[in-house]
Design a protein around this motif. Structure first.
Motif, PDB file in Angstrom:
ATOM      1  N   LEU A 233      -9.584 111.705 -35.897  1.00 37.86           N
ATOM      2  CA  LEU A 233     -10.001 110.346 -35.543  1.00 37.86           C
ATOM      3  C   LEU A 233     -11.520 110.192 -35.524  1.00 37.86           C
ATOM      4  O   LEU A 233     -12.053 109.140 -35.905  1.00 37.86           O
ATOM      5  N   ALA A 234     -12.260 111.204 -35.146  1.00 40.60           N
ATOM      6  CA  ALA A 234     -13.732 111.147 -35.122  1.00 40.60           C
ATOM      7  C   ALA A 234     -14.290 110.962 -36.536  1.00 40.60           C
ATOM      8  O   ALA A 234     -15.223 110.180 -36.759  1.00 40.60           O
TER       9      ALA A 234
ATOM     10  N   CYS B 179     -12.744 109.563 -38.996  1.00 40.84           N
ATOM     11  CA  CYS B 179     -12.384 108.186 -39.394  1.00 40.84           C
ATOM     12  C   CYS B 179     -13.389 107.173 -38.826  1.00 40.84           C
ATOM     13  O   CYS B 179     -13.770 106.221 -39.510  1.00 40.84           O
ATOM     14  N   PHE B 180     -13.821 107.364 -37.578  1.00 38.01           N
ATOM     15  CA  PHE B 180     -14.820 106.458 -36.985  1.00 38.01           C
ATOM     16  C   PHE B 180     -16.172 106.600 -37.690  1.00 38.01           C
ATOM     17  O   PHE B 180     -16.880 105.604 -37.893  1.00 38.01           O
ATOM     18  N   LEU B 181     -16.561 107.782 -38.093  1.00 40.31           N
ATOM     19  CA  LEU B 181     -17.814 107.959 -38.837  1.00 40.31           C
ATOM     20  C   LEU B 181     -17.764 107.265 -40.197  1.00 40.31           C
ATOM     21  O   LEU B 181     -18.743 106.646 -40.627  1.00 40.31           O
TER      22      LEU B 181
ATOM     23  N   ARG C   5      -7.109 106.687 -40.384  1.00 40.35           N
ATOM     24  CA  ARG C   5      -6.274 107.691 -39.688  1.00 40.35           C
ATOM     25  C   ARG C   5      -4.807 107.543 -40.097  1.00 40.35           C
ATOM     26  O   ARG C   5      -4.111 108.527 -40.321  1.00 40.35           O
TER      27      ARG C   5
ATOM     28  N   SER D  10     -15.128  98.619 -36.950  1.00 34.77           N
ATOM     29  CA  SER D  10     -15.095 100.075 -36.824  1.00 34.77           C
ATOM     30  C   SER D  10     -13.741 100.557 -36.322  1.00 34.77           C
ATOM     31  O   SER D  10     -13.169 101.511 -36.870  1.00 34.77           O
ATOM     32  N   PHE D  11     -13.234  99.909 -35.306  1.00 33.03           N
ATOM     33  CA  PHE D  11     -11.931 100.319 -34.778  1.00 33.03           C
ATOM     34  C   PHE D  11     -10.831 100.114 -35.811  1.00 33.03           C
ATOM     35  O   PHE D  11      -9.998 101.004 -36.042  1.00 33.03           O
TER      36      PHE D  11
ATOM     37  N   SER E 274     -15.974 104.660 -40.913  1.00 39.45           N
ATOM     38  CA  SER E 274     -16.010 103.228 -40.611  1.00 39.45           C
ATOM     39  C   SER E 274     -17.444 102.755 -40.369  1.00 39.45           C
ATOM     40  O   SER E 274     -17.873 101.719 -40.873  1.00 39.45           O
ATOM     41  N   PHE E 275     -18.181 103.538 -39.587  1.00 36.83           N
ATOM     42  CA  PHE E 275     -19.587 103.193 -39.320  1.00 36.83           C
ATOM     43  C   PHE E 275     -20.411 103.216 -40.610  1.00 36.83           C
ATOM     44  O   PHE E 275     -21.229 102.321 -40.846  1.00 36.83           O
TER      45      PHE E 275
ATOM     46  N   ALA F 236     -11.304 102.644 -38.731  1.00 40.51           N
ATOM     47  CA  ALA F 236     -11.045 104.025 -38.307  1.00 40.51           C
ATOM     48  C   ALA F 236      -9.548 104.270 -38.126  1.00 40.51           C
ATOM     49  O   ALA F 236      -9.011 105.277 -38.618  1.00 40.51           O
ATOM     50  N   TYR F 237      -8.858 103.349 -37.477  1.00 45.40           N
ATOM     51  CA  TYR F 237      -7.410 103.545 -37.288  1.00 45.40           C
ATOM     52  C   TYR F 237      -6.660 103.400 -38.602  1.00 45.40           C
ATOM     53  O   TYR F 237      -5.632 104.058 -38.817  1.00 45.40           O
TER      54      TYR F 237
END
Length: 162
Positions: A85-86, A88-90, A78, A70-71, A92-93, A74-75
């Motif tokens: 960034l939020a 991007c994390f969604l 981004r 996920s990290f 990834s999940f 997400a990065y």
């Protein structure tokens, strides 16, 4: 070529030899049917194990890969898109959930194959059919020949000595 009891094929065999041969063949048939049932059960258990392994793999992927994957994802998003960034994390999940869903689907397919395995039921039905045929079997009437008749003198001696 010889019969199972060792006598040549086509030779006259006694009732005892015929009975022994039939008993041997029935025993072999029962053993073969049991071996078939074991093999079919083994196949069904193997399919179930593959399905269970796929479920376990889906769980392991979801649990152990989420933080690191996920990290990283997400990065990476981004960096390439300049999105928040939020978001991007969604994304990834969502990608991790998609992978786990595919693995769970594979597990469901194999579990259904294992559950629907009819190997042992077919063998049990075959054994019941064999038993039913044998229970309804009647001995073939035997023609009494002159050789089979006991002479009256021997019969009289047998009766007097008993």
């Amino acid at each position: 070529m010889s019969a199972p009891d060792g006598s040549p094929v086509g030779a006259e065999r006694s009732i005892g030899q015929l009975f022994a041969s039939a008993t041997t063949e029935m025993s072999a048939l029962v053993h073969d049917e049991i071996a078939l049932a074991k093999a079919q059960l083994k196949r069904d258990v193997k399919r179930g194990a593959v399905g269970g392994g796929a479920f376990a793999a889906a769980g392991a992927v979801l649990i152990f890969s989420l933080p690191m994957l996920s990290f990283a994802l997400a990065y990476g998003i981004r960096t390439w898109s300049d999105w928040n960034l939020a978001v991007c994390f969604l994304l990834s999940f969502a990608a991790n959930v998609l992978v786990a869903g595919v693995l769970a689907l594979i597990g469901v397919v194999f579990a259904k194959k294992a559950k629907n395995g009819k190997g042992a039921q077919k063998t049990a039905a075959s054994m019941k059919e064999t038993a039913g045929v044998l229970q309804n079997a009647k001995p073939h009437p035997r023609q009494v020949t002159a050789e089979d008749r006991v002479p009256e003198a021997i019969e009289a001696v047998a009766r007097s000595s008993s």
